[in-house]
Design an enzyme around this catalytic site. Structure first.
Site, PDB file in Angstrom:
ATOM      1  N   PHE A 139       0.850  -1.189   0.000  1.00 42.63           N
ATOM      2  CA  PHE A 139       0.000   0.000   0.000  1.00 42.63           C
ATOM      3  C   PHE A 139       0.888   1.242   0.000  1.00 42.63           C
ATOM      4  O   PHE A 139       1.897   1.294   0.699  1.00 42.63           O
ATOM      5  CB  PHE A 139      -0.913  -0.005   1.234  1.00 42.63           C
ATOM      6  CG  PHE A 139      -2.021   1.003   1.150  1.00 42.63           C
ATOM      7  CD1 PHE A 139      -3.137   0.772   0.358  1.00 42.63           C
ATOM      8  CD2 PHE A 139      -1.940   2.192   1.852  1.00 42.63           C
ATOM      9  CE1 PHE A 139      -4.158   1.703   0.271  1.00 42.63           C
ATOM     10  CE2 PHE A 139      -2.957   3.130   1.779  1.00 42.63           C
ATOM     11  CZ  PHE A 139      -4.066   2.886   0.987  1.00 42.63           C
ATOM     12  N   HIS A 178      -9.127   6.874   9.912  1.00 35.75           N
ATOM     13  CA  HIS A 178      -8.317   5.687   9.634  1.00 35.75           C
ATOM     14  C   HIS A 178      -6.825   5.952   9.842  1.00 35.75           C
ATOM     15  O   HIS A 178      -6.106   5.109  10.390  1.00 35.75           O
ATOM     16  CB  HIS A 178      -8.592   5.209   8.204  1.00 35.75           C
ATOM     17  CG  HIS A 178      -7.865   3.966   7.838  1.00 35.75           C
ATOM     18  ND1 HIS A 178      -8.213   2.728   8.325  1.00 35.75           N
ATOM     19  CD2 HIS A 178      -6.794   3.760   7.029  1.00 35.75           C
ATOM     20  CE1 HIS A 178      -7.395   1.819   7.836  1.00 35.75           C
ATOM     21  NE2 HIS A 178      -6.524   2.420   7.043  1.00 35.75           N
ATOM     22  N   THR A 233     -10.563  10.708   6.816  1.00 36.50           N
ATOM     23  CA  THR A 233     -11.220   9.915   7.854  1.00 36.50           C
ATOM     24  C   THR A 233     -10.265   9.673   9.017  1.00 36.50           C
ATOM     25  O   THR A 233      -9.084  10.018   8.964  1.00 36.50           O
ATOM     26  CB  THR A 233     -11.681   8.553   7.295  1.00 36.50           C
ATOM     27  OG1 THR A 233     -10.525   7.769   6.976  1.00 36.50           O
ATOM     28  CG2 THR A 233     -12.554   8.733   6.054  1.00 36.50           C
ATOM     29  N   PHE A 240      11.473   1.332  13.617  1.00 35.91           N
ATOM     30  CA  PHE A 240      10.249   1.936  13.092  1.00 35.91           C
ATOM     31  C   PHE A 240      10.600   2.881  11.951  1.00 35.91           C
ATOM     32  O   PHE A 240      11.143   3.964  12.165  1.00 35.91           O
ATOM     33  CB  PHE A 240       9.543   2.694  14.220  1.00 35.91           C
ATOM     34  CG  PHE A 240       8.186   3.217  13.858  1.00 35.91           C
ATOM     35  CD1 PHE A 240       7.091   2.376  13.819  1.00 35.91           C
ATOM     36  CD2 PHE A 240       7.997   4.563  13.588  1.00 35.91           C
ATOM     37  CE1 PHE A 240       5.823   2.862  13.509  1.00 35.91           C
ATOM     38  CE2 PHE A 240       6.739   5.059  13.276  1.00 35.91           C
ATOM     39  CZ  PHE A 240       5.652   4.205  13.236  1.00 35.91           C
TER      40      PHE A 240
END
Length: 165
Positions: free
Chosen positions: A22, A88, A86, A113
């Site tokens: 993604f 999300h 949103t 990370f």
């Protein structure tokens, strides 16, 4: 005074890189940067494991499974979470950050990370090599340093304990 720190020698280290598909426009550049950093510092191709996952949330499951295998000296998690309209963004960014922190507190293998959390695609691209360096490359440097620190801590603590100190 004893100072213990890692270094940037990657020879012999086994590193896993977890990267989502993604936002591939960004994550592929982060992966390129990470692989460049690892190889430039001596980590061989056969000691690098790249795990492609659908999205950043799937990193949590993948990290747990890689930790269970216990074969890597460090794990890098990359990703690009870009704010939308949103909630999300908040959920994904918070959960992956919390999971990495939790794994780092409870496991012996350092997890680095390298997930970008940005407001715009432009910001993400800039941090993936366009203007602000490549955060994937930086994550690779941290992974090598932390893997070496882990080894030194084990060695130095073991030696100190063996000598009765």
């Amino acid at each position: 005074m004893k100072v213990i720190q890692g270094d940037y020698r990657g020879e012999g280290l086994k590193i896993a890189v977890v990267v989502p598909r993604f936002n591939d426009l960004v994550t592929s550049k982060l992966l390129e940067g990470a692989l460049d950093g690892l190889k430039r510092h001596g980590v061989s191709d056969e000691n690098i494991t790249v795990v492609r996952i659908p999205g950043s949330m799937e990193a949590i499951y993948t990290l747990k499974k890689l930790l269970d295998l216990n074969v890597h000296d460090a794990i890098i998690v990359l990703g690009a979470v870009i704010r939308g309209e949103t909630y999300h963004f908040n959920v994904v960014a918070n959960e992956i950050g919390k999971a990495v922190a939790q794994f780092n507190m409870t496991s012996d293998i350092p997890i680095v990370f390298g997930v970008l959390t940005t407001d715009t695609l432009e910001q993400a691209l800039n941090r993936a090599g366009a203007k602000s360096g490549n955060k994937g490359f930086e994550a690779a440097m941290v992974a090598i340093e932390m893997a070496n620190l882990r080894k030194r801590l084990r060695r130095d603590v073991f030696e100190s304990d063996s000598n009765g100190r």
